[in-house]
Design a protein around this motif. Structure first.
Motif, short mmCIF file in Angstrom:
data_model
loop_
_atom_site.label_atom_id
_atom_site.label_comp_id
_atom_site.label_asym_id
_atom_site.label_seq_id
_atom_site.Cartn_x
_atom_site.Cartn_y
_atom_site.Cartn_z
N HIS A 17 -21.18 -60.71 -6.18
CA HIS A 17 -21.14 -59.86 -4.99
C HIS A 17 -20.28 -58.61 -5.20
O HIS A 17 -19.96 -57.91 -4.24
N TYR A 18 -19.91 -58.33 -6.47
CA TYR A 18 -19.24 -57.08 -6.81
C TYR A 18 -20.28 -56.10 -7.37
O TYR A 18 -21.12 -56.47 -8.19
N ARG A 19 -20.19 -54.84 -6.96
CA ARG A 19 -21.02 -53.79 -7.56
C ARG A 19 -20.32 -52.45 -7.39
O ARG A 19 -19.44 -52.29 -6.53
N LEU A 20 -20.72 -51.49 -8.21
CA LEU A 20 -20.13 -50.16 -8.19
C LEU A 20 -21.06 -49.19 -7.47
O LEU A 20 -22.28 -49.35 -7.48
N GLU A 21 -20.46 -48.17 -6.89
CA GLU A 21 -21.24 -47.16 -6.18
C GLU A 21 -20.69 -45.78 -6.53
O GLU A 21 -19.48 -45.54 -6.45
N SER A 22 -21.59 -44.90 -6.92
CA SER A 22 -21.23 -43.50 -7.19
C SER A 22 -22.28 -42.62 -6.53
O SER A 22 -23.13 -42.02 -7.18
N ASP A 23 -22.24 -42.59 -5.20
CA ASP A 23 -23.28 -41.88 -4.46
C ASP A 23 -23.01 -40.38 -4.38
O ASP A 23 -23.85 -39.62 -3.92
N CYS A 25 -12.53 -45.03 -4.22
CA CYS A 25 -11.71 -44.47 -5.29
C CYS A 25 -12.32 -43.13 -5.67
O CYS A 25 -13.46 -43.08 -6.15
N TYR A 26 -11.57 -42.04 -5.46
CA TYR A 26 -12.11 -40.70 -5.69
C TYR A 26 -11.34 -40.02 -6.82
O TYR A 26 -10.11 -39.97 -6.81
N ILE A 27 -12.09 -39.52 -7.81
CA ILE A 27 -11.52 -38.77 -8.93
C ILE A 27 -12.31 -37.48 -9.06
O ILE A 27 -13.53 -37.51 -9.30
N GLY A 49 -17.57 -37.74 -8.15
CA GLY A 49 -16.16 -38.08 -8.00
C GLY A 49 -15.91 -39.42 -7.34
O GLY A 49 -14.77 -39.87 -7.27
N SER A 50 -16.94 -40.10 -6.85
CA SER A 50 -16.74 -41.40 -6.21
C SER A 50 -16.95 -42.52 -7.22
O SER A 50 -17.93 -42.53 -7.95
N TYR A 51 -16.01 -43.42 -7.26
CA TYR A 51 -16.07 -44.59 -8.13
C TYR A 51 -15.72 -45.81 -7.28
O TYR A 51 -14.74 -46.51 -7.52
N ASN A 52 -16.53 -46.05 -6.24
CA ASN A 52 -16.23 -47.06 -5.24
C ASN A 52 -16.64 -48.45 -5.72
O ASN A 52 -17.63 -48.61 -6.44
N LEU A 53 -15.86 -49.44 -5.27
CA LEU A 53 -16.19 -50.84 -5.53
C LEU A 53 -16.69 -51.45 -4.22
O LEU A 53 -16.01 -51.39 -3.20
N ILE A 54 -17.88 -52.02 -4.26
CA ILE A 54 -18.48 -52.64 -3.08
C ILE A 54 -18.43 -54.16 -3.23
O ILE A 54 -18.80 -54.70 -4.28
N ILE A 55 -17.97 -54.83 -2.18
CA ILE A 55 -17.94 -56.29 -2.15
C ILE A 55 -18.89 -56.74 -1.05
O ILE A 55 -18.64 -56.50 0.14
N ASP A 56 -19.99 -57.36 -1.43
CA ASP A 56 -20.94 -57.91 -0.47
C ASP A 56 -20.57 -59.36 -0.15
O ASP A 56 -20.04 -60.07 -1.00
#
Length: 351
Positions: free
Chosen positions: A119-125, A71-73, A128-135
């Motif tokens: 197993h849900y976590r957020l990533e903003s590396d 998800c990019y903003i 503008g990135s608001y990614n959802l990571i599912i492990d």
């Protein structure tokens, strides 16, 4: 007279004052309404200027794998970012996708994960990135995900996640590991499988000495029906479920086709003399293996006088040793075989 004039002047001044106050209040309300309208226009204008990717995307990931929902903003400014999952519940009948009831589950809001799934976590590396990571993705994670920003109106990016699941064979009427069936009876082998995508079913004969493709069921059939099984039917067959997601699943069927005894005598007339030793031979086909014994004149002969050799799971050879000591040892000898499917006998004449 003078007092009357003064009262009129005071009344006129009061009316002018009230009129001015009314005009001021009307002007204030109008200005306030205009300000609210300008604020609404400004908010919409600012929200519309936020660069937000709203492309609908489809993701496919194998079960237990890792998935990154992007998800990019470009400029989030003071707005808040929300992640949620939408599950659609079919309440029965032939409901279309849009007719199914929606169930919303909040996952994260403004950088904080609220889901009880670990197993849900957020990533903003990057900016503008608001990614959802599912492990460790599981089957329940399949469905629609939405990344939203609370502009006016809201902006939403939709992502549809498909979880690939390896095939697994499940039967409502499971067959036992070993299937024992009498020859001539119908036989049905079941091999139902689940998985995502839907598995493809194929059958294989595992017997080394049998490779008869014409006896296999149709391609992708989960039922193998044999109207009348015979002893020529393969002893071991296998069904394999494969959907391209490793590992494939298989099931092995071991079939034992049972038959009542068949008694065969190679030489039913043997000539001999007194004081000779004679061996009487008797071959038996049966499954399961039969109990074999000999009779003479309705009397069972002692087992110590016979030997039995098992050739395979179906064929055995029995030999009776007869020592002719007197005339009573001549005559008719019966070879008898019995199993759960019947009784059969054949005879030998010793002359």
């Amino acid at each position: 007279m003078y007092a009357c004039v003064q009262r009129r002047e005071r009344l006129s001044i009061l009316l002018d004052t009230l009129s001015e106050r009314h005009s001021e209040e009307k002007s204030y309300k109008q200005n306030r309404s205009n300000a609210m309208l300008l604020l609404y226009i400004f908010i919409n204008l600012v929200g519309s200027l936020v660069a937000f990717d709203i492309t609908i995307e489809n993701y496919t990931v194998p079960v237990s794998g890792k998935c990154i929902l992007t998800c990019y903003i470009a400029e989030v400014r003071s707005f808040k970012v929300l992640w949620q999952k939408i599950d659609r519940i079919n309440q029965g009948g032939n409901q279309t996708f849009d007719e199914q009831q929606e169930q919303l589950t909040l996952i994260a809001f403004d950088g904080t994960v609220y889901s009880n799934k670990d197993h849900y976590r957020l990533e903003s590396d990057y900016v503008g990135s608001y990614n959802l990571i599912i492990d460790r993705v599981n089957e329940d994670d399949q469905g629609e995900y939405q990344c939203q920003i609370n502009t006016e109106p809201r902006k939403t990016k939709r992502i549809f996640l498909t979880v690939q699941v390896p095939p697994r064979i499940v039967d409502f009427r499971p067959n036992p590991p070993l299937i024992s069936i009498r020859s001539g009876i119908s036989l049905t082998l079941l091999c139902r499988a689940e998985g995502t995508p839907l598995p493809h079913i194929r059958w294989r004969i595992r017997d080394i000495d049998m490779n008869r493709i014409d006896s296999l069921p149709p391609e992708n059939s989960n039922i193998w029906f044999i109207s009348a099984v015979t002893t020529n039917f393969p002893h071991t067959v296998e069904c394999i479920a494969d959907n391209g997601v490793l590992p494939a699943s298989n099931r092995i069927f071991t079939i034992s086709v049972e038959i009542p005894p068949i008694v065969m005598i190679n030489n039913d007339l043997i000539q001999s003399q007194l004081y000779q030793n004679v061996t009487l031979d008797c071959s038996i086909l049966s499954r399961p293996l039969a109990r074999i014994y000999w009779e003479k004149n309705g009397q069972i002969i002692d087992d110590s006088k016979m030997t039995s050799t098992q050739i395979n799971q179906t064929l055995s050879i029995n030999q009776l040793k007869v020592q002719i000591n007197d005339d009573d040892d001549f005559g008719k000898y019966n070879c008898i075989a019995e199993n759960i499917h019947g009784r059969k006998e054949a005879f030998v004449y010793l002359l």
